[in-house]
Design a protein around this motif. Sequence first.
Motif, PDB file in Angstrom:
ATOM      1  N   ARG A 208      24.621  13.118  18.872  1.00  0.00           N
ATOM      2  CA  ARG A 208      24.847  14.535  18.582  1.00  0.00           C
ATOM      3  C   ARG A 208      23.897  15.004  17.481  1.00  0.00           C
ATOM      4  NH1 ARG A 208      29.020  17.184  17.531  1.00  0.00           N
ATOM      5  NH2 ARG A 208      28.380  17.979  15.514  1.00  0.00           N
ATOM      6  N   ARG A 214      31.497  20.933  17.339  1.00  0.00           N
ATOM      7  CA  ARG A 214      32.222  19.778  16.795  1.00  0.00           C
ATOM      8  C   ARG A 214      32.713  18.845  17.922  1.00  0.00           C
ATOM      9  NH1 ARG A 214      37.437  19.264  14.131  1.00  0.00           N
ATOM     10  NH2 ARG A 214      37.184  17.674  12.519  1.00  0.00           N
ATOM     11  N   GLY A 215      32.446  17.569  17.769  1.00  0.00           N
ATOM     12  CA  GLY A 215      32.946  16.571  18.719  1.00  0.00           C
ATOM     13  C   GLY A 215      32.078  16.367  19.958  1.00  0.00           C
ATOM     14  N   THR A 305      36.280  21.530  28.422  1.00  0.00           N
ATOM     15  CA  THR A 305      35.389  21.665  27.264  1.00  0.00           C
ATOM     16  C   THR A 305      35.167  23.123  26.894  1.00  0.00           C
ATOM     17  OG1 THR A 305      33.538  21.573  28.773  1.00  0.00           O
ATOM     18  CG2 THR A 305      34.177  19.511  27.720  1.00  0.00           C
ATOM     19  N   PRO A 306      34.985  23.415  25.600  1.00  0.00           N
ATOM     20  CA  PRO A 306      35.236  22.543  24.460  1.00  0.00           C
ATOM     21  C   PRO A 306      36.733  22.429  24.190  1.00  0.00           C
ATOM     22  CG  PRO A 306      34.484  24.687  23.706  1.00  0.00           C
ATOM     23  CD  PRO A 306      34.457  24.736  25.190  1.00  0.00           C
ATOM     24  N   ARG A 308      40.374  21.913  22.111  1.00  0.00           N
ATOM     25  CA  ARG A 308      40.882  22.397  20.815  1.00  0.00           C
ATOM     26  C   ARG A 308      40.740  21.251  19.832  1.00  0.00           C
ATOM     27  NH1 ARG A 308      44.151  26.966  21.172  1.00  0.00           N
ATOM     28  NH2 ARG A 308      44.520  27.564  23.320  1.00  0.00           N
ATOM     29  N   ASN A 309      40.040  21.504  18.748  1.00  0.00           N
ATOM     30  CA  ASN A 309      39.724  20.444  17.792  1.00  0.00           C
ATOM     31  C   ASN A 309      40.182  20.865  16.409  1.00  0.00           C
ATOM     32  OD1 ASN A 309      38.580  17.977  18.446  1.00  0.00           O
ATOM     33  ND2 ASN A 309      36.613  18.896  18.989  1.00  0.00           N
ATOM     34  N   ARG A 311      40.595  21.362  12.670  1.00  0.00           N
ATOM     35  CA  ARG A 311      39.622  21.031  11.619  1.00  0.00           C
ATOM     36  C   ARG A 311      40.053  19.839  10.764  1.00  0.00           C
ATOM     37  NH1 ARG A 311      34.590  21.773  11.220  1.00  0.00           N
ATOM     38  NH2 ARG A 311      34.083  23.229  12.832  1.00  0.00           N
ATOM     39  N   GLN A 313      41.648  17.213  11.606  1.00  0.00           N
ATOM     40  CA  GLN A 313      41.768  15.912  12.282  1.00  0.00           C
ATOM     41  C   GLN A 313      40.404  15.469  12.799  1.00  0.00           C
ATOM     42  OE1 GLN A 313      44.813  16.109  15.304  1.00  0.00           O
ATOM     43  NE2 GLN A 313      46.169  17.150  13.852  1.00  0.00           N
ATOM     44  N   PRO A 315      37.481  14.811  15.209  1.00  0.00           N
ATOM     45  CA  PRO A 315      37.269  15.552  16.459  1.00  0.00           C
ATOM     46  C   PRO A 315      37.473  14.682  17.693  1.00  0.00           C
ATOM     47  CG  PRO A 315      35.182  15.044  15.412  1.00  0.00           C
ATOM     48  CD  PRO A 315      36.246  14.607  14.449  1.00  0.00           C
ATOM     49  N   THR A 316      37.994  15.301  18.747  1.00  0.00           N
ATOM     50  CA  THR A 316      38.060  14.623  20.039  1.00  0.00           C
ATOM     51  C   THR A 316      36.642  14.629  20.606  1.00  0.00           C
ATOM     52  OG1 THR A 316      40.070  15.879  20.289  1.00  0.00           O
ATOM     53  CG2 THR A 316      39.360  14.604  22.207  1.00  0.00           C
ATOM     54  N   TRP A 318      33.854  14.952  23.284  1.00  0.00           N
ATOM     55  CA  TRP A 318      33.671  15.599  24.585  1.00  0.00           C
ATOM     56  C   TRP A 318      32.187  15.639  24.928  1.00  0.00           C
ATOM     57  CZ3 TRP A 318      31.781  20.925  24.721  1.00  0.00           C
ATOM     58  CH2 TRP A 318      31.649  21.514  23.454  1.00  0.00           C
TER      59      TRP A 318
END
Length: 344
Positions: A208, A214-215, A305-306, A308-309, A311, A313, A315-316, A318
């Motif tokens: 990335r 994010r994630g 995608t994307p 729900r991530n 903040r 925790q 990130p999951t 994807w």
Amino acid sequence: MLRCLRVLPARVTRNFSRWCSNYVARMRFINRLKEDEGACLTALESGDVFLYHTLAPLLRKTQQGVFQLPLLPFKDLEGILNRLGKDGSMVKDSVLITCTEQNRALFCLDVGELDQQAVEKECGGNFVDLRKAFFTLRGEEAPLVARGQALLRWHQGNGFCSASGKPTTRNQAGSQRVCHSNGLVYYPKMSPVIITLVSDGKRCLLARQASFPRGMFSALAGFCDMGETLEETLRREVAEEVGLEVVSVRYSGSQHWPFPQSSFMVACHATVSPGNTQVDVDHEELEEARWFTLEEIRAALKLRTPPRNPRDQPPTIWVPPSYAIAHKLIREWVDDQEHPYDGK
Ligand SMILES: NC(=O)C1=CN([C@@H]2O[C@H](COP(=O)(O)OP(=O)(O)OC[C@H]3O[C@@H](n4cnc5c(N)ncnc54)[C@H](OP(=O)(O)O)[C@@H]3O)[C@@H](O)[C@H]2O)C=CC1
Ligand SMILES: [Mg+2]
């Protein structure tokens, strides 16, 4: 082509020779429109045009809530322009995109000099950012808006000859621009990019950039340097970005990618030897790169995608959505893991 034919359904292979002759006629028709100014103008006058405003495509929402690319017949668009106080001949600035199976030519036009809301009201739609349009439209329309924007952007940025500084003029199709002072001909430009999914046989490598949402992790990508072969670019980019040496390369497919400007993405699978898997990330280019197991990739592919991530925790993970060629590479890798080729 033979390899593709093997996977086509029987109905398609039965119709292949008919489809093929239609296809040949259509490609020759498009080619003629690029070369014959009169034929192109005639095709425009009996064809359809889709619109942009400062490079944002016009979309219309149907009663079923589906977004579509409205196609305006030449005469209707002339009428709209006249009602908005413009000379209808502005339609002739349209750029050829393709033609339908019925040989109806399809063009696009940027009406950025008109009032945006007035055009939206006249056309019953809204101009939206290309990224949103690309993600919202159905399969066959998304590449059209990408291609249209790329061509219009190219015309807007190439109005002058870089050698003489004099204005360039376009042909009717918009497939080239010429500087009449020195005869230089300019063609629309794409930057070749290699995108590669590296595997060590059991895991695949995703990376990335700090600018990614994010994630999100994707395959490695990099622009080709002048004079390089695609294989050389691939080996160099993998070495530069993650410090690994590739031992084999397999072509997968290609895609025109409009963001941030026209790239021609060539997608490949690559392997490193199992004893050479220590990742050494170039943090100038990438925020993170690491190996993922089949289970981790399966889980990432299942996500809408994307995701729900929250903040607070971690990130999951994807991966890019299905219209990105990176997604295709990742899916192919999963298929290869689940159904390894036995050489028969
Ligand atoms: N469709 C898909 O699935 C995916 C598409 N992509 C696309 O691939 C492309 C390349 O990926 P990326 O990892 O950023 O590339 P690179 O690893 O080559 O790094 C980008 C850097 O290359 C330089 N650069 C920018 N434009 C060009 C150009 N036309 N020719 C040569 N060098 C250039 C810039 O460096 P500097 O600023 O120092 O000049 C830029 O910061 C991007 O357009 C990206 O959107 C990426 C992943 C997935
Ligand atoms: Mg890169």
